[in-house]
Design a protein around this motif. Sequence first.
Motif, PDB file in Angstrom:
ATOM      1  N   SER A 185       6.565  -2.486   2.206  1.00 26.23           N
ATOM      2  CA  SER A 185       7.103  -3.080   0.978  1.00 26.23           C
ATOM      3  C   SER A 185       8.293  -3.957   1.345  1.00 26.23           C
ATOM      4  O   SER A 185       8.161  -5.163   1.521  1.00 26.23           O
ATOM      5  N   VAL A 186       9.452  -3.360   1.554  1.00 30.85           N
ATOM      6  CA  VAL A 186      10.653  -4.148   1.833  1.00 30.85           C
ATOM      7  C   VAL A 186      10.590  -4.806   3.205  1.00 30.85           C
ATOM      8  O   VAL A 186      11.152  -5.886   3.415  1.00 30.85           O
ATOM      9  N   VAL A 194       7.884 -10.650  -6.721  1.00 30.40           N
ATOM     10  CA  VAL A 194       7.409  -9.615  -7.639  1.00 30.40           C
ATOM     11  C   VAL A 194       6.506  -8.688  -6.841  1.00 30.40           C
ATOM     12  O   VAL A 194       5.486  -9.097  -6.302  1.00 30.40           O
ATOM     13  N   MET A 195       6.905  -7.432  -6.753  1.00 30.55           N
ATOM     14  CA  MET A 195       6.178  -6.451  -5.948  1.00 30.55           C
ATOM     15  C   MET A 195       5.426  -5.466  -6.827  1.00 30.55           C
ATOM     16  O   MET A 195       5.951  -4.996  -7.828  1.00 30.55           O
ATOM     17  N   LYS A 196       4.188  -5.173  -6.403  1.00 27.26           N
ATOM     18  CA  LYS A 196       3.457  -4.053  -6.973  1.00 27.26           C
ATOM     19  C   LYS A 196       3.229  -3.029  -5.871  1.00 27.26           C
ATOM     20  O   LYS A 196       2.285  -3.126  -5.084  1.00 27.26           O
ATOM     21  N   PRO A 197       4.122  -2.037  -5.779  1.00 21.54           N
ATOM     22  CA  PRO A 197       3.859  -0.957  -4.833  1.00 21.54           C
ATOM     23  C   PRO A 197       2.799  -0.022  -5.399  1.00 21.54           C
ATOM     24  O   PRO A 197       2.521  -0.029  -6.601  1.00 21.54           O
ATOM     25  N   ASP A 198       2.210   0.787  -4.536  1.00 21.92           N
ATOM     26  CA  ASP A 198       1.304   1.821  -5.032  1.00 21.92           C
ATOM     27  C   ASP A 198       2.107   2.803  -5.875  1.00 21.92           C
ATOM     28  O   ASP A 198       3.207   3.205  -5.504  1.00 21.92           O
ATOM     29  N   PRO A 227       0.817  -1.215   0.000  1.00 16.91           N
ATOM     30  CA  PRO A 227       0.000   0.000   0.000  1.00 16.91           C
ATOM     31  C   PRO A 227       0.847   1.260   0.000  1.00 16.91           C
ATOM     32  O   PRO A 227       2.076   1.216   0.069  1.00 16.91           O
ATOM     33  N   TRP A 228       0.157   2.405  -0.008  1.00 16.69           N
ATOM     34  CA  TRP A 228       0.825   3.704  -0.082  1.00 16.69           C
ATOM     35  C   TRP A 228       1.179   4.284   1.275  1.00 16.69           C
ATOM     36  O   TRP A 228       2.048   5.141   1.373  1.00 16.69           O
ATOM     37  N   ASN A 229       0.530   3.836   2.348  1.00 15.03           N
ATOM     38  CA  ASN A 229       0.625   4.591   3.596  1.00 15.03           C
ATOM     39  C   ASN A 229       1.954   4.397   4.328  1.00 15.03           C
ATOM     40  O   ASN A 229       2.433   5.313   4.997  1.00 15.03           O
ATOM     41  N   TYR A 230       2.569   3.224   4.210  1.00 14.83           N
ATOM     42  CA  TYR A 230       3.896   2.975   4.789  1.00 14.83           C
ATOM     43  C   TYR A 230       4.756   2.332   3.703  1.00 14.83           C
ATOM     44  O   TYR A 230       4.977   1.127   3.689  1.00 14.83           O
TER      45      TYR A 230
END
Length: 540
Positions: A187-188, A202-206, A179-182
């Motif tokens: 993410s990592v 495979v990551m999809k960040p915001d 998500p976008w908030n943290y």
Amino acid sequence: MTDLRHTATPHHPTTNPPAPTPAGVRAADDVVTPELVAQLTKGIVGTGRTANHTPFTGRELAALPESTPDDVATAFQRARTAQPVWAATPARTRAAVALRFHDLLLARQAEVLDLIQLETGKARLHAHEEVQAVAIAARHYGRKGPSYLRPKRHTGAVPALTKVTELRQPRGVVGQIAPWNYPLELSVGDALPAFLAGNALVMKPDTETALTALWARDLLVEAGLPAEVFQVVLGDGPVIGPEIVRHADYVSFTGSTRTGREVAQGAAARLIGASLELGGKNAMLVLADADIEKAAAGAVRACFSSAGQLCVSVERLYVHESVADVFLDRFAARTRAMRLGTALAYGADMGSLVGQRQLDTVVRHVDEAVAKGATVLAGGVARPDIGPYFYEPTILDGVEAPMAVCAEETFGPVVSVYRFTDEADAVARANSTEYGLNASVWTKDGRRGRAIAARLRSGTVNVNEGYASAYGSVQSPMGGMKDSGLGRRHGSEGILKYTEAQTVAQQRIVPMGPSFGMTDEQYTVFMSRSLRVMKALRLR
């Protein structure tokens, strides 16, 4: 679009002062340079074009590659090719990457703090919470990861004759939707144990916070992670999210409960596992014997860190009637004194909401509550004079069902106050929501606080703290009950979820069947006697 000049409670004076901008503070253009964007976006598999923006001004930060469904398939193919070599790397070698990453992160934290602030709009102190959380996780799994993954011996079906070993095999390629908030921690921070378990990812960040996640990927590669093991794709959630689920061997998702249900359905259809950290409507209980000053200061942290855009932040505040007036007086005074600001520097107590949708939700919840009789004790107004999505930290008293703010997750700097006289009633009301992510109890009696905590249906409960104590205790699991999710991060569960348990049983000397000339009947008599003996010997 709401007229920001007249939101919520215009009768209540604006008291939250803008934080002064220190001299020499860098601007967005000085941080997000073309050279930095070119360096970071090399990690994206994408052929289209998109962009992200800073909540501080609404301006574009960077042009970014956008991924298509075919790009997602390519990213998974690359990760799947690289994963076996990484899985064959000794666990201690993989763990050493996390420890080097820990050191690099702390040494270069100023770089990522700027990015976190620019992409999320949060105050620098709250951005630093992400650095702390990721460093703690990197240290923990760097030290404990190999022991979590170590083969374990178990008692076999026939002691001494059956040798059993439990192995932990990586799942393969993990699909992560962050998500976008943290954008650093979620993410990592969640990816680290997946890598240490031998998986590719495979990551999809915001998209709006992609630079932070890409910076972290770049640092992990510098620390020794093979670049092909960590793939990144960008794009709209409804387009790219299902493609992540379609190709992954396991899914890690943090976000809304509504989207989490869709992810769970997609994973279930493919018979793959998923961990889901979802929404919360978290409660804080202030008991009659609480230290009022400490509880008021703790409530500010619990309710307004990252402008309330935190899954574990407090949105419901239950205060014992005997201390309610004095507590609310102290809490409201502290809230009105909070400084709002946009500077890439320490000094502001709270930053911005991330965008228009979050602001609209906050305005809707506050306006409706006030229209139906709630009283604003602090805040209740937007602050476009500071930035387009700023909203003052807000305390609402007299909130009752069916006000939306009573049950819906606001995900903003708004807390509703409820008085109680009976602790059992307060616990029941705290448990009455469909969510169960985090809770907080304040009392001078630690034993009493822990006893009440055990009665709360919440994945984590903090006594005399809002959320950080439980979240930062990374040897212990963190996650949600009820509609707040499935699975846990941190501790052994946080890394073992990224593995498949494999049992290897070696039978020695005699088989698991009649032998030495036994008839079937003799064999069953022998085994029945053996089972009685094993129970008498307390074998497990």
